[in-house]
Design a protein around this motif. Structure first.
Motif, mmCIF file in Angstrom:
data_model
loop_
_atom_site.group_PDB
_atom_site.id
_atom_site.type_symbol
_atom_site.label_atom_id
_atom_site.label_comp_id
_atom_site.label_asym_id
_atom_site.label_seq_id
_atom_site.Cartn_x
_atom_site.Cartn_y
_atom_site.Cartn_z
ATOM 1 N N ALA A 285 0.863 -1.180 0.000
ATOM 2 C CA ALA A 285 0.000 0.000 0.000
ATOM 3 C C ALA A 285 0.899 1.229 0.000
ATOM 4 C CB ALA A 285 -0.910 0.012 1.228
ATOM 5 N N THR A 286 0.323 2.374 -0.264
ATOM 6 C CA THR A 286 1.083 3.618 -0.186
ATOM 7 C C THR A 286 0.495 4.507 0.893
ATOM 8 O OG1 THR A 286 -0.220 4.672 -1.931
ATOM 9 C CG2 THR A 286 1.804 3.531 -2.590
ATOM 10 N N LEU A 287 1.338 5.413 1.385
ATOM 11 C CA LEU A 287 0.962 6.393 2.391
ATOM 12 C C LEU A 287 1.122 7.781 1.798
ATOM 13 C CD1 LEU A 287 3.093 4.886 5.316
ATOM 14 C CD2 LEU A 287 0.660 4.443 4.882
ATOM 15 N N THR A 288 0.492 8.744 2.424
ATOM 16 C CA THR A 288 0.707 10.119 2.005
ATOM 17 C C THR A 288 0.646 11.019 3.233
ATOM 18 O OG1 THR A 288 0.033 11.828 0.432
ATOM 19 C CG2 THR A 288 -1.731 10.572 1.498
ATOM 20 N N ASN A 289 0.957 12.294 3.056
ATOM 21 C CA ASN A 289 1.081 13.158 4.234
ATOM 22 C C ASN A 289 -0.263 13.381 4.906
ATOM 23 O OD1 ASN A 289 -0.018 16.020 3.616
ATOM 24 N ND2 ASN A 289 1.126 15.503 1.759
ATOM 25 N N GLU A 290 -0.197 13.735 6.169
ATOM 26 C CA GLU A 290 -1.397 13.916 6.993
ATOM 27 C C GLU A 290 -1.728 15.392 7.214
ATOM 28 O OE1 GLU A 290 -0.468 9.800 9.480
ATOM 29 O OE2 GLU A 290 0.002 11.756 10.372
ATOM 30 N N SER A 291 -1.116 16.273 6.437
ATOM 31 C CA SER A 291 -1.299 17.710 6.594
ATOM 32 C C SER A 291 -2.713 18.136 6.221
ATOM 33 C CB SER A 291 -0.299 18.459 5.712
ATOM 34 O OG SER A 291 -0.634 19.828 5.625
ATOM 35 N N GLU A 292 -3.229 19.119 6.937
ATOM 36 C CA GLU A 292 -4.539 19.667 6.613
ATOM 37 C C GLU A 292 -4.534 20.452 5.309
ATOM 38 O OE1 GLU A 292 -6.458 21.678 9.830
ATOM 39 O OE2 GLU A 292 -6.443 19.891 11.111
ATOM 40 N N LEU A 293 -3.371 20.631 4.712
ATOM 41 C CA LEU A 293 -3.333 21.165 3.353
ATOM 42 C C LEU A 293 -4.134 20.289 2.397
ATOM 43 C CD1 LEU A 293 0.417 22.216 3.079
ATOM 44 C CD2 LEU A 293 -1.550 23.748 2.964
ATOM 45 N N ASN A 294 -4.282 19.012 2.762
ATOM 46 C CA ASN A 294 -5.048 18.098 1.918
ATOM 47 C C ASN A 294 -6.558 18.296 2.024
ATOM 48 O OD1 ASN A 294 -2.900 16.376 0.714
ATOM 49 N ND2 ASN A 294 -2.456 15.958 2.863
ATOM 50 N N ASN A 295 -6.990 19.326 2.751
ATOM 51 C CA ASN A 295 -8.389 19.748 2.669
ATOM 52 C C ASN A 295 -8.616 20.668 1.476
ATOM 53 O OD1 ASN A 295 -9.701 18.423 4.849
ATOM 54 N ND2 ASN A 295 -8.717 19.814 6.294
ATOM 55 N N THR A 296 -7.517 21.115 0.842
ATOM 56 C CA THR A 296 -7.632 21.999 -0.318
ATOM 57 C C THR A 296 -6.735 21.522 -1.460
ATOM 58 O OG1 THR A 296 -6.007 23.446 0.779
ATOM 59 C CG2 THR A 296 -8.331 24.076 0.936
ATOM 60 N N LEU B 19 -3.029 2.030 -10.578
ATOM 61 C CA LEU B 19 -2.391 0.718 -10.650
ATOM 62 C C LEU B 19 -3.029 -0.295 -9.701
ATOM 63 C CD1 LEU B 19 1.336 1.868 -10.821
ATOM 64 C CD2 LEU B 19 -0.108 1.111 -12.705
ATOM 65 N N GLY B 20 -4.115 0.099 -9.049
ATOM 66 C CA GLY B 20 -4.795 -0.811 -8.152
ATOM 67 C C GLY B 20 -4.045 -1.071 -6.858
ATOM 68 N N VAL B 21 -3.248 -0.089 -6.424
ATOM 69 C CA VAL B 21 -2.495 -0.210 -5.173
ATOM 70 C C VAL B 21 -3.230 0.561 -4.088
ATOM 71 C CG1 VAL B 21 -0.299 0.222 -4.007
ATOM 72 C CG2 VAL B 21 -0.329 -0.405 -6.433
ATOM 73 N N PRO B 22 -3.640 -0.086 -2.993
ATOM 74 C CA PRO B 22 -4.384 0.620 -1.952
ATOM 75 C C PRO B 22 -3.596 1.775 -1.347
ATOM 76 C CG PRO B 22 -4.565 -1.754 -1.655
ATOM 77 C CD PRO B 22 -3.529 -1.532 -2.716
ATOM 78 N N VAL B 23 -4.337 2.770 -0.887
ATOM 79 C CA VAL B 23 -3.773 3.921 -0.198
ATOM 80 C C VAL B 23 -4.301 3.898 1.229
ATOM 81 C CG1 VAL B 23 -3.565 6.434 -0.170
ATOM 82 C CG2 VAL B 23 -3.841 5.227 -2.359
ATOM 83 N N MET B 24 -3.434 4.140 2.199
ATOM 84 C CA MET B 24 -3.861 4.296 3.582
ATOM 85 C C MET B 24 -3.582 5.729 3.994
ATOM 86 S SD MET B 24 -2.963 1.926 6.913
ATOM 87 C CE MET B 24 -1.610 2.872 7.628
ATOM 88 N N CYS B 25 -4.615 6.481 4.367
ATOM 89 C CA CYS B 25 -4.415 7.908 4.592
ATOM 90 C C CYS B 25 -5.461 8.487 5.532
ATOM 91 C CB CYS B 25 -4.426 8.663 3.264
ATOM 92 S SG CYS B 25 -5.959 8.517 2.347
ATOM 93 N N SER B 26 -5.192 9.702 5.995
ATOM 94 C CA SER B 26 -6.146 10.441 6.814
ATOM 95 C C SER B 26 -7.367 10.815 5.986
ATOM 96 C CB SER B 26 -5.504 11.725 7.362
ATOM 97 O OG SER B 26 -4.435 11.448 8.218
ATOM 98 N N LYS B 27 -8.495 10.969 6.683
ATOM 99 C CA LYS B 27 -9.723 11.324 5.971
ATOM 100 C C LYS B 27 -9.818 12.838 5.849
ATOM 101 C CE LYS B 27 -14.568 10.088 5.490
ATOM 102 N NZ LYS B 27 -15.740 9.369 6.049
ATOM 103 N N LEU B 28 -9.127 13.368 4.840
ATOM 104 C CA LEU B 28 -9.126 14.790 4.544
ATOM 105 C C LEU B 28 -9.837 15.014 3.206
ATOM 106 C CD1 LEU B 28 -5.447 15.352 5.643
ATOM 107 C CD2 LEU B 28 -7.477 16.173 6.863
ATOM 108 N N ASP B 29 -10.274 16.257 2.962
ATOM 109 C CA ASP B 29 -11.210 16.510 1.863
ATOM 110 C C ASP B 29 -10.702 16.059 0.494
ATOM 111 O OD1 ASP B 29 -12.879 17.579 3.727
ATOM 112 O OD2 ASP B 29 -12.647 19.671 3.111
ATOM 113 N N THR B 30 -9.426 16.321 0.200
ATOM 114 C CA THR B 30 -8.894 15.926 -1.112
ATOM 115 C C THR B 30 -8.906 14.413 -1.269
ATOM 116 O OG1 THR B 30 -7.543 17.902 -1.419
ATOM 117 C CG2 THR B 30 -6.821 15.911 -2.566
#
Length: 344
Positions: free
Chosen positions: A243-254, A266-277
């Protein structure tokens, strides 16, 4: 129909090439604009699949163009007389007030800019601080798309296995790209370290690839740093990851986030915070959002040990990417918005 000309410039970059994540994202944006304009990057005709583009040693248009798109260079923006588009980040009040349109990458960003609600004010604070952006122009969502070459190119099983071997043949959770102390997903990292400490034959590995920003570092018992991986090898690296990860910044609300889209394609799951983007990308009911370390731990456990769940969600992500974030989908949507506001 003859296309109108558009001059483009990103920051102080006189020649642009896919050497960093930010420049790759900008090239992808310009590729969408080139469907409707004859794009000239710093006075040289833009070719999405070509080599570096732009006139070296100078910045700014050397002739008149029908439109101008300037990102993160207020000095050049103010020097131009004509119809000017600006990217909506970072915030410069004079640019916002004078732009004929602002470009954003996500629908939630567009919604927050236009809303005026308390929720939107909170979402915009991460991107704009205490500033209160004022503008009197359209906000156009130019969107984000996955790189279709990732999907279309022939798979390289040897390369995939070699990368998997470098990740100790474990279940690798990859954080790839800009490696910065400000961007690391520490909640996910802590959950994965906890899962690793329990011990199993399917060790959950934190896999890092990219360039560390100055002063940044991250190490741990289950952390493997792969160095900088060539862009052409990224599909193999993603496929070698659990799986892939991404940043947890609130910038991802925009702001946009390309990592999720390339994984999805590519059908690879993402594990991430529930932010708007991420909700816009993955869907509100996506099963691998987390909002706490315990949630991240439980989600990582499923991804590590439940092959069926991982494959099923990967298949759904690939279908969603094709239907919502392919080049053809956003080419048509961008054309609709440009036409609506009289730019095409």
């Amino acid at each position: 129909m003859t296309k109108k000309s558009l001059y483009a410039l990103y920051s102080n970059v006189d020649r642009i090439e896919p050497s960093t994540g930010d420049r790759i994202n900008e090239i992808r944006l310009l590729s969408r604009l080139s469907e409707y304009f004859d794009v000239y990057y710093n006075n040289e005709i833009f070719n999405f699949r070509g080599p570096a583009c732009g006139n070296s040693g100078t910045l700014g248009p050397n002739r008149e163009y029908d439109y101008y798109y300037i990102r993160h260079n207020p000095a050049v923006f103010h020097s131009i007389r004509g119809v000017r588009f600006s990217f909506a980040h970072p915030f410069v009040q004079e640019v916002f007030e004078q732009a004929d349109a602002l470009f954003v990458l996500t629908e939630n960003w567009r919604r927050h800019l236009l809303s005026g609600s308390m929720e939107s004010e909170r979402a915009l604070e991460a991107a704009y601080g205490n500033a209160d952006p004022h503008f009197n122009c359209p906000v156009i969502n130019v969107g984000q798309v996955y790189d279709e070459s990732f999907v279309l190119r022939e798979r390289n099983p040897k390369k995939e296995f070699a990368l998997h071997a470098r990740m100790s043949l474990g279940r690798a959770f990859g954080f790839y790209g800009n490696l910065s102390n400000d961007l690391f997903p520490y909640t996910a990292f802590s959950a994965l370290e906890r899962l690793f400490e329990e011990g199993s034959s399917l060790d959950p590995i934190i896999s890092l690839a990219g360039k560390f920003r100055r002063g940044s570092s991250f190490t741990g018992k289950n952390v493997i740093y792969l160095g900088q991986i060539p862009y052409d090898d990224m599909p193999s690296l993603l496929r070698a990851s659990c799986a892939t990860l991404t940043n947890e910044s609130e910038l991802n609300n925009t702001l946009g986030n390309q990592k999720t889209l390339d994984s999805m394609s590519l059908g690879v799951p993402v594990m991430c915070s529930k932010l708007d983007t991420f909700v816009w990308h993955l869907g509100d009911d996506y099963p691998f959002f987390y909002e706490s370390e315990n949630e991240a731990y439980n989600k990582a456990k499923v991804l590590t040990f439940d092959d069926d769940a991982r494959v099923e969600v990967g298949r759904a992500l690939a279908e969603r990417a094709l239907s919502k974030f392919s080049f053809s989908v956003w080419r048509d949507e961008l054309g609709r918005q440009l036409k609506e506001h009289g730019f095409y």
